[in-house]
Design a protein around this motif. Structure first.
Motif, mmCIF file in Angstrom:
data_model
loop_
_atom_site.group_PDB
_atom_site.id
_atom_site.type_symbol
_atom_site.label_atom_id
_atom_site.label_comp_id
_atom_site.label_asym_id
_atom_site.label_seq_id
_atom_site.Cartn_x
_atom_site.Cartn_y
_atom_site.Cartn_z
ATOM 1 N N PRO A 1 0.817 -1.211 0.000
ATOM 2 C CA PRO A 1 0.000 0.000 0.000
ATOM 3 C C PRO A 1 0.855 1.269 0.000
ATOM 4 O O PRO A 1 1.921 1.305 0.595
ATOM 5 C CB PRO A 1 -0.802 -0.091 1.301
ATOM 6 C CG PRO A 1 -0.570 -1.444 1.855
ATOM 7 C CD PRO A 1 0.641 -2.010 1.186
ATOM 8 N N GLY A 2 0.375 2.295 -0.690
ATOM 9 C CA GLY A 2 1.069 3.573 -0.720
ATOM 10 C C GLY A 2 0.649 4.397 -1.912
ATOM 11 O O GLY A 2 -0.172 3.975 -2.727
ATOM 12 N N GLU A 3 1.228 5.578 -2.019
ATOM 13 C CA GLU A 3 0.902 6.487 -3.113
ATOM 14 C C GLU A 3 1.402 5.963 -4.454
ATOM 15 O O GLU A 3 0.798 6.204 -5.490
ATOM 16 C CB GLU A 3 1.512 7.862 -2.851
ATOM 17 C CG GLU A 3 0.887 8.597 -1.695
ATOM 18 C CD GLU A 3 1.519 9.957 -1.465
ATOM 19 O OE1 GLU A 3 2.047 10.551 -2.428
ATOM 20 O OE2 GLU A 3 1.478 10.415 -0.322
ATOM 21 N N VAL A 4 2.552 5.273 -4.435
ATOM 22 C CA VAL A 4 3.141 4.712 -5.646
ATOM 23 C C VAL A 4 2.841 3.221 -5.669
ATOM 24 O O VAL A 4 2.955 2.541 -4.648
ATOM 25 C CB VAL A 4 4.673 4.950 -5.660
ATOM 26 C CG1 VAL A 4 5.316 4.291 -6.856
ATOM 27 C CG2 VAL A 4 4.988 6.429 -5.611
ATOM 28 N N GLU A 5 2.454 2.709 -6.831
ATOM 29 C CA GLU A 5 2.154 1.284 -6.941
ATOM 30 C C GLU A 5 3.452 0.480 -6.866
ATOM 31 O O GLU A 5 4.345 0.628 -7.698
ATOM 32 C CB GLU A 5 1.436 0.982 -8.250
ATOM 33 C CG GLU A 5 0.995 -0.462 -8.347
ATOM 34 C CD GLU A 5 0.150 -0.758 -9.572
ATOM 35 O OE1 GLU A 5 -0.590 -1.748 -9.523
ATOM 36 O OE2 GLU A 5 0.253 -0.014 -10.570
ATOM 37 N N THR B 1 8.168 -1.634 -9.311
ATOM 38 C CA THR B 1 7.340 -0.453 -9.491
ATOM 39 C C THR B 1 7.557 0.070 -10.895
ATOM 40 O O THR B 1 8.515 -0.315 -11.563
ATOM 41 C CB THR B 1 7.642 0.632 -8.439
ATOM 42 O OG1 THR B 1 6.662 1.659 -8.526
ATOM 43 C CG2 THR B 1 9.031 1.217 -8.625
ATOM 44 N N SER C 1 7.930 3.576 -13.205
ATOM 45 C CA SER C 1 8.257 4.986 -13.129
ATOM 46 C C SER C 1 8.481 5.482 -14.549
ATOM 47 O O SER C 1 9.371 4.975 -15.240
ATOM 48 C CB SER C 1 9.520 5.180 -12.285
ATOM 49 O OG SER C 1 9.950 6.511 -12.335
#
Length: 138
Positions: free
Chosen positions: A29-33, A50, A52
Protein backbone atom coordinates in the motif's frame (compact mmCIF):
# COMPACT_ATOMS: atom_id res chain seq x y z
CA UNK A 1 -6.39 -5.39 -10.84
CA UNK A 2 -4.09 -2.90 -12.55
CA UNK A 3 -2.30 -3.45 -15.86
CA UNK A 4 0.96 -3.64 -13.91
CA UNK A 5 -0.38 -6.36 -11.61
CA UNK A 6 -1.67 -8.30 -14.63
CA UNK A 7 1.81 -8.10 -16.21
CA UNK A 8 3.35 -9.36 -12.95
CA UNK A 9 0.91 -12.27 -12.73
CA UNK A 10 1.79 -13.33 -16.28
CA UNK A 11 5.50 -13.05 -15.46
CA UNK A 12 4.96 -15.12 -12.31
CA UNK A 13 3.48 -17.99 -14.33
CA UNK A 14 6.51 -17.87 -16.64
CA UNK A 15 8.99 -17.82 -13.73
CA UNK A 16 7.27 -20.89 -12.30
CA UNK A 17 7.08 -22.73 -15.63
CA UNK A 18 10.37 -21.80 -17.32
CA UNK A 19 12.67 -21.24 -14.32
CA UNK A 20 11.06 -23.68 -11.87
CA UNK A 21 10.84 -21.04 -9.14
CA UNK A 22 7.77 -20.41 -7.04
CA UNK A 23 6.75 -16.77 -6.68
CA UNK A 24 4.35 -15.11 -4.30
CA UNK A 25 3.56 -11.46 -4.74
CA UNK A 26 1.58 -8.86 -2.90
CA UNK A 27 0.82 -5.19 -3.47
CA UNK A 28 2.42 -2.75 -1.02
CA UNK A 29 0.00 0.00 0.00
CA UNK A 30 1.07 3.57 -0.72
CA UNK A 31 0.90 6.49 -3.11
CA UNK A 32 3.14 4.71 -5.65
CA UNK A 33 2.15 1.28 -6.94
CA UNK A 34 4.71 -1.20 -5.60
CA UNK A 35 4.51 -4.98 -5.69
CA UNK A 36 6.65 -7.28 -3.55
CA UNK A 37 7.67 -10.58 -5.15
CA UNK A 38 9.06 -13.38 -2.98
CA UNK A 39 10.84 -16.25 -4.67
CA UNK A 40 10.39 -19.58 -2.87
CA UNK A 41 13.39 -20.39 -0.67
CA UNK A 42 14.62 -16.80 -0.99
CA UNK A 43 12.00 -15.03 1.10
CA UNK A 44 14.72 -13.04 2.90
CA UNK A 45 15.45 -11.33 -0.44
CA UNK A 46 12.11 -10.00 -1.71
CA UNK A 47 12.11 -8.06 -4.96
CA UNK A 48 10.16 -4.81 -5.12
CA UNK A 49 8.72 -3.81 -8.47
CA UNK A 50 7.34 -0.45 -9.49
CA UNK A 51 6.81 1.54 -12.63
CA UNK A 52 8.26 4.99 -13.13
CA UNK A 53 7.82 6.92 -16.34
CA UNK A 54 8.70 4.49 -19.12
CA UNK A 55 10.49 1.96 -16.89
CA UNK A 56 9.70 -0.98 -14.69
CA UNK A 57 12.16 -1.02 -11.80
CA UNK A 58 13.03 -4.18 -9.83
CA UNK A 59 14.97 -3.72 -6.58
CA UNK A 60 16.28 -6.21 -4.02
CA UNK A 61 17.70 -4.90 -0.73
CA UNK A 62 20.91 -6.66 0.33
CA UNK A 63 22.23 -5.03 3.53
CA UNK A 64 22.32 -1.73 5.40
CA UNK A 65 25.36 0.51 5.51
CA UNK A 66 25.89 -0.15 9.22
CA UNK A 67 26.21 -3.91 8.57
CA UNK A 68 29.51 -3.42 6.73
CA UNK A 69 32.74 -4.19 8.56
CA UNK A 70 34.25 -0.65 8.76
CA UNK A 71 37.82 -1.78 8.08
CA UNK A 72 36.72 -3.50 4.83
CA UNK A 73 34.35 -0.82 3.47
CA UNK A 74 36.64 0.48 0.70
CA UNK A 75 37.50 -3.05 -0.33
CA UNK A 76 33.80 -3.93 -0.50
CA UNK A 77 32.98 -0.90 -2.66
CA UNK A 78 35.79 -1.74 -5.07
CA UNK A 79 34.65 -5.35 -5.28
CA UNK A 80 31.09 -4.21 -6.01
CA UNK A 81 32.31 -1.96 -8.82
CA UNK A 82 34.34 -4.83 -10.26
CA UNK A 83 31.34 -7.17 -10.18
CA UNK A 84 28.84 -4.68 -11.64
CA UNK A 85 29.60 -5.39 -15.32
CA UNK A 86 29.84 -9.20 -15.24
CA UNK A 87 26.54 -9.46 -13.29
CA UNK A 88 23.94 -9.91 -16.05
CA UNK A 89 20.79 -7.76 -16.03
CA UNK A 90 21.54 -6.23 -12.62
CA UNK A 91 23.56 -3.45 -11.03
CA UNK A 92 24.44 -2.28 -7.51
CA UNK A 93 23.21 0.94 -5.96
CA UNK A 94 22.53 2.48 -2.55
CA UNK A 95 19.07 3.65 -1.51
CA UNK A 96 18.68 5.51 1.80
CA UNK A 97 21.60 3.68 3.40
CA UNK A 98 20.72 0.26 1.98
CA UNK A 99 22.83 -1.49 -0.63
CA UNK A 100 20.63 -2.94 -3.34
CA UNK A 101 20.86 -4.85 -6.57
CA UNK A 102 18.43 -3.66 -9.24
CA UNK A 103 17.34 -4.03 -12.81
CA UNK A 104 15.18 -1.95 -15.09
CA UNK A 105 13.27 -2.67 -18.25
CA UNK A 106 10.87 -0.85 -20.50
CA UNK A 107 7.40 -0.37 -19.07
CA UNK A 108 5.91 -2.19 -22.05
CA UNK A 109 8.26 -5.19 -21.76
CA UNK A 110 6.77 -8.59 -22.37
CA UNK A 111 5.95 -10.78 -19.36
CA UNK A 112 8.74 -13.11 -20.55
CA UNK A 113 11.25 -10.27 -20.16
CA UNK A 114 9.96 -9.42 -16.69
CA UNK A 115 10.16 -13.10 -15.73
CA UNK A 116 13.77 -13.25 -16.88
CA UNK A 117 14.53 -10.10 -14.87
CA UNK A 118 12.95 -11.54 -11.71
CA UNK A 119 14.82 -14.83 -12.00
CA UNK A 120 18.15 -13.13 -12.80
CA UNK A 121 17.82 -10.50 -10.08
CA UNK A 122 16.95 -13.10 -7.46
CA UNK A 123 19.94 -15.24 -8.45
CA UNK A 124 22.26 -12.22 -8.57
CA UNK A 125 21.12 -11.12 -5.10
CA UNK A 126 21.97 -14.57 -3.70
CA UNK A 127 25.36 -14.54 -5.40
CA UNK A 128 26.08 -11.02 -4.12
CA UNK A 129 25.33 -12.04 -0.52
CA UNK A 130 27.67 -15.00 -0.87
CA UNK A 131 30.40 -12.99 -2.59
CA UNK A 132 30.34 -10.16 -0.07
CA UNK A 133 29.62 -12.03 3.19
CA UNK A 134 33.22 -11.56 4.40
CA UNK A 135 32.82 -7.78 4.19
CA UNK A 136 29.83 -7.73 6.54
CA UNK A 137 29.80 -7.81 10.33
CA UNK A 138 29.29 -11.31 11.70
Amino acid sequence: MTEFQTQIQAATRIVQTVYGLSVEWQPIPGEVEVVQACIGGREELPIYLTQSGEQTLCICYLWHDDEIEPSRRTELLEAMLDLNIPMPLSAFARVEGYFVVFGALARQSRPEDLAQELAALSENALEALEAFADYLKQ
